[in-house]
Design an enzyme around this catalytic site. Structure first.
Site, mmCIF file in Angstrom:
data_model
loop_
_atom_site.group_PDB
_atom_site.id
_atom_site.type_symbol
_atom_site.label_atom_id
_atom_site.label_comp_id
_atom_site.label_asym_id
_atom_site.label_seq_id
_atom_site.Cartn_x
_atom_site.Cartn_y
_atom_site.Cartn_z
ATOM 1 N N ASN A 165 42.968 -10.289 -50.477
ATOM 2 C CA ASN A 165 42.777 -9.336 -49.628
ATOM 3 C C ASN A 165 44.023 -9.112 -48.608
ATOM 4 O OD1 ASN A 165 41.603 -11.858 -48.293
ATOM 5 N ND2 ASN A 165 41.727 -10.188 -46.746
ATOM 6 N N CYS A 166 44.077 -7.854 -48.097
ATOM 7 C CA CYS A 166 44.632 -7.899 -47.098
ATOM 8 C C CYS A 166 43.823 -7.170 -45.839
ATOM 9 C CB CYS A 166 45.574 -6.417 -47.240
ATOM 10 S SG CYS A 166 44.880 -4.719 -47.467
ATOM 11 N N ILE A 167 44.295 -6.198 -44.793
ATOM 12 C CA ILE A 167 43.426 -6.071 -43.599
ATOM 13 C C ILE A 167 42.206 -5.343 -44.044
ATOM 14 C CG2 ILE A 167 43.316 -5.042 -41.283
ATOM 15 C CD1 ILE A 167 46.408 -5.245 -41.071
ATOM 16 N N ARG A 223 41.172 -4.061 -47.513
ATOM 17 C CA ARG A 223 40.810 -3.944 -49.001
ATOM 18 C C ARG A 223 40.606 -5.306 -49.731
ATOM 19 N NH1 ARG A 223 45.065 0.566 -49.938
ATOM 20 N NH2 ARG A 223 44.972 0.838 -47.931
#
Length: 523
Positions: A468-470, A472
């Site tokens: 994951n990123c911030i 998504r």
């Protein structure tokens, strides 16, 4: 054809993962930047002159300490990238990747030092900066900045993935498996360090050329930068462009207190730490340019969606829109609102791209000088208002009011004219209400049904990698046909982005980390 798709999937996965890992050190940098901003503003002579009661010894010692803590991330950013990249990209044994990243980074710089010493190119302290050398963790080496950390981190990641399961002869079995990763990393990065001085001149020239192109376009440079960030955002690759401008000579170079600093964000922090006026050509690529969009434009989008929704659906979507507005205004995270219209109205997203680029250009033309990374109201207060009127922070408000009006009327007109099915306007009102209610409940209380999401992704057997990123989830799946997009949306996802036959992103919002953790627990 299959082989080409497989390569494309691997390439997508690599760049998605690389962009995501950038956010780990950058998120720390953003927080440390807030500390540095508060500490530097209180301890600056101009602040003490304006507010003499802040000049007390205890006050100055306290905020001086806060500024010192905030400066940590700026000083050691390259090594943080070298550690974060293999740690974030590795699918297994992440701690081994992080440890190896540090080993590789240090030996790379030690080998560069050895080469410079052996070829009599080591400069003395007086001329070190002029010839592009610096001290990194006690080692005199080439001034590579964050790019040096990225090089070490990426190479370490590939070595980690290739050699973590290595089985050696019984006589050397002790060095097998994960123990072999730092060993092969140390050997490889030692050789890389010897090669870098031979190639670095050309690499530096290339990066400087990119920076010259961006800087030579004057105020049109920030416009192109803003457009580029928004074009890459749907694919999750915008972090790479952000990092290039923030941390490499592509974002400019400048001498601050006799030290050459490269990268727009690095220059801004150096000037902040030194108590110097901020350079307008540097802040043009930072927070200030995103503020008209994040603080005014996207809230106008949410209001337009609310006003065009069916009256009976407005109470249902209000929580969803309000949470998206708060995230955008406070933290500068724009995806929760952007993904409400990105895929159902690409023309509106194209309009949003142009307006975002114009926002950076207009703020640069006006000579505003507000830095940092987020573009939210905290940056406005700490790096604008608290730094004094010289930052021209007050000019944001007339620009923002214009941006709010333009966004609201354009979105409202387009949604009504083309009957765009934004939240609250769907034909199947029961299904829409159920989906939005699930989304709102999940986003407001972080109560996503992880089992439903996992099943909608095709089950644990269908997942090759999960990260994951911030905002998504980033996944590589074995069979894309098993991914149920509607169920994912009903379970709280804002949108689903299918990049190719195997790569998919599920946009969740700020609670994405808890969702990923919950899915990992089930897997």
């Amino acid at each position: 054809m299959t082989q080409e798709k497989s390569f494309k999937s691997r390439l997508w996965e690599f760049f998605q993962s690389l962009g995501k890992t950038f956010m780990f050190p950058v998120s720390l940098l953003a927080f440390m930047g807030l500390l540095l901003g508060v500490g530097s503003s209180i301890t600056s002579p101009s602040t003490i002159k304006s507010f003499p009661f802040l000049g007390g010894e205890l006050t100055q010692l306290t905020f001086g300490f806060i500024a010192m803590v905030g400066g940590f991330a700026f000083t050691y950013l390259p090594v943080m990238f070298a550690i974060a990249i293999p740690m974030g990209m590795a699918k297994r044994n992440k701690a081994v990747g992080a440890f190896s990243g540090f080993v590789g980074y240090m030996l790379m710089n030690m080998s560069i030092n050895y080469y410079l010493t052996a070829t009599h190119q080591i400069a003395d302290a007086a001329t070190m900066k002029q010839v592009g050398q610096s001290i990194v963790l006690g080692i005199q080496t080439l001034e590579m900045g964050v790019l040096g950390g990225i090089i070490a981190g990426v190479i370490t990641y590939f070595l980690h993935e290739r050699f973590q399961d290595t089985v050696l002869h019984d006589a050397f079995a002790f060095f097998s498996g994960i123990r072999f990763v730092p060993i092969i990393t140390s050997l490889t990065m030692s050789l890389v360090g010897l090669a870098i001085p031979l190639l670095w001149t050309y690499v530096a020239m290339g990066i400087a050329g990119i920076g010259h192109i961006i800087q030579s376009t004057s105020v049109f440079g920030p416009f192109l930068y803003g457009v580029g960030v928004l074009l890459l955002k749907p694919f999750g690759l915008h972090h790479i462009l952000l990092a290039m401008v923030r941390f490499t000579p592509a974002g400019g170079t400048e001498f601050v207190n006799g030290h050459e600093v490269a990268g727009a964000l690095n220059i801004f922090y150096a000037e902040l730490k030194a108590g110097l006026p901020f350079s307008p050509h540097v802040t043009a690529f930072l927070s200030q340019g995103f503020m008209p969009t994040f603080i005014f434009g996207l809230p106008a989008v949410a209001y337009a969606i609310y006003r065009t929704a069916k009256p009976e659906n407005r109470p249902v979507i209000k929580g969803l829109l309000l949470s998206g507005v708060l995230v955008s205004v406070i933290t500068g995270i724009s995806e929760p609102i952007e993904f409400l219209f990105l895929f159902i109205a690409p023309a509106l997203y194209a309009f949003h791209i142009v307006m975002s680029g114009l926002a950076l250009m207009v703020m640069a033309i006006l000579g505003v000088t507000i830095g940092n990374t987020d573009g939210g109201i905290l940056d406005l207060l700490i790096f604008g208002v608290m730094q004094g009127t010289s930052t021209k922070w007050y000019l944001l408000f007339p620009v923002g009011i214009v941006w709010f009006g333009i966004y609201f009327f354009v979105f409202r007109w387009y949604i009504l004219k083309h009957d765009i099915k934004t939240p609250g306007r769907e034909d199947s009102s029961d299904d829409a209400a159920q989906a939005v209610a699930a989304n709102t409940k999940a986003r407001g209380k972080s109560k996503y049904d992880h089992g439903v999401i996992l099943n909608a992704l095709g089950g644990k057997e269908n997942i090759d990698s999960l990260d994951n990123c911030i905002t998504r989830l980033r996944l590589v799946v074995k069979d894309m046909s098993k991914v149920d997009q509607q169920t994912l949306k009903n379970a709280g996802a804002l949108s689903v982005v299918v990049l190719d036959a195997h790569s998919v992103q599920v946009i969740i919002g700020p609670q994405v980390q808890s969702v990923k953790t919950g899915i990992e627990a089930l897997i």
